[in-house]
Design an enzyme around this catalytic site. Structure first.
Site, PDB file in Angstrom:
ATOM      1  CG  ASP A  49     -14.202 -14.136  40.770  1.00  0.00           C
ATOM      2  OD1 ASP A  49     -13.937 -14.119  39.559  1.00  0.00           O
ATOM      3  OD2 ASP A  49     -13.542 -14.776  41.608  1.00  0.00           O
ATOM      4  CG  HIS A 195     -14.416 -10.265  44.328  1.00  0.00           C
ATOM      5  ND1 HIS A 195     -13.079 -10.222  44.607  1.00  0.00           N
ATOM      6  CD2 HIS A 195     -14.805 -11.553  44.463  1.00  0.00           C
ATOM      7  CE1 HIS A 195     -12.661 -11.453  44.909  1.00  0.00           C
ATOM      8  NE2 HIS A 195     -13.691 -12.281  44.822  1.00  0.00           N
TER       9      HIS A 195
HETATM   10 ZN   LIG Z   1     -17.006 -15.484  44.280  1.00  0.00          ZN
END
Ligand SMILES: [Zn+2]
Length: 242
Positions: A49, A195
């Site tokens: 992400d 992430h």
């Molecule tokens: Zn995010």
């Protein structure tokens, strides 16, 4: 005094329940937001992400390519505009790209229509780069509410949750510790979340790169096969019509 304590405890408990409904990775009360697909086979989907964010996204992609692993990248529109060549490259290497909003700001959930515009603008940007329309979406912080999930489904978008590789990953927790937890938490059919950026703002992610390498190798050694999220869930990664 005791009554005040009881009320405070009640308020905290109510907030915890409310918070769980809106953001817990596994909460399904407001509608389908899959975070795994239970099955006997040792398959796992690894997802990223908040990118693209260089050089970290490319370091992750280089490593995945060397291992013959394909991942699913939920990207932020403004980050794609910052590093468009990275998104192009991910697609060319066979990775899947999904929508993770335009600016990754919490305030967009609070203004009517703002989050819808975030999704739509990002679809336009991704369509321009991918030549196809993403059908997978992950809302920032996994936020969900009934009206939002209905809006996504009307657009033919499948929301995809998962389990966090490590809850403290965004604070640069040591990569080896992240990987130990991620490997230990993985079950057949898990969707792992890492992430490659921080809330769409870029940021250092070298510990994530380290964690991804150790996690992938740890799971390969345990006989896991990596698939993309669409393959795992049996849904399309992109809309049929561009
Ligand atoms: Zn995010």
């Amino acid at each position: 005094m005791i009554a005040a304590g009881v009320i405070a405890a009640g308020v905290i408990a109510a907030l915890a329940v409310l918070g769980w409904l809106f953001i817990a990775p596994s909460a399904q009360v407001f509608g389908r937001y899959p975070y795994k697909r239970v099955q006997p086979e040792r398959v796992v989907a690894i997802t990223f992400d908040d990118g693209p964010n260089e050089p970290y996204t490319s370091e992750i992609a280089d490593f995945l390519d060397r291992r013959g692993v394909r991942g699913t990248f939920f990207q932020v529109g403004v980050c794609v505009e910052r590093h468009p060549e990275t998104t192009d490259r991910l697609l060319a290497a066979g990775h899947v790209v999904g929508n993770h909003s335009m600016t990754h700001r919490f305030g967009t959930y609070l203004k009517p229509g703002a989050f819808r515009r975030e999704i739509d603008e990002t679809q336009v940007i991704l369509r321009r780069h991918l030549g196809r329309t993403p059908a997978l979406v992950r809302t920032p912080w996994l936020w969900r509410q009934p009206v939002l999930l209905r809006m996504l489904r009307r657009r033919g978008l499948e929301p995809v949750s998962g389990v966090f590789g490590h809850p403290l990953e965004v604070f640069h927790r040591d990569g080896a510790a992240q990987a130990r937890r991620a490997v230990a938490r993985t079950r057949p059919g898990s969707i792992l979340i890492f992430h490659d950026g921080f809330d769409g703002r870029g940021g250092r992610r070298d510990q994530t790169v380290k964690a991804v390498k150790l996690t992938v190798d740890g799971l390969l050694a345990r006989g896991y096969r990596f698939v993309t999220v669409d393959e795992l869930l049996g849904v399309p990664a992109y809309a049929e019509r561009p």
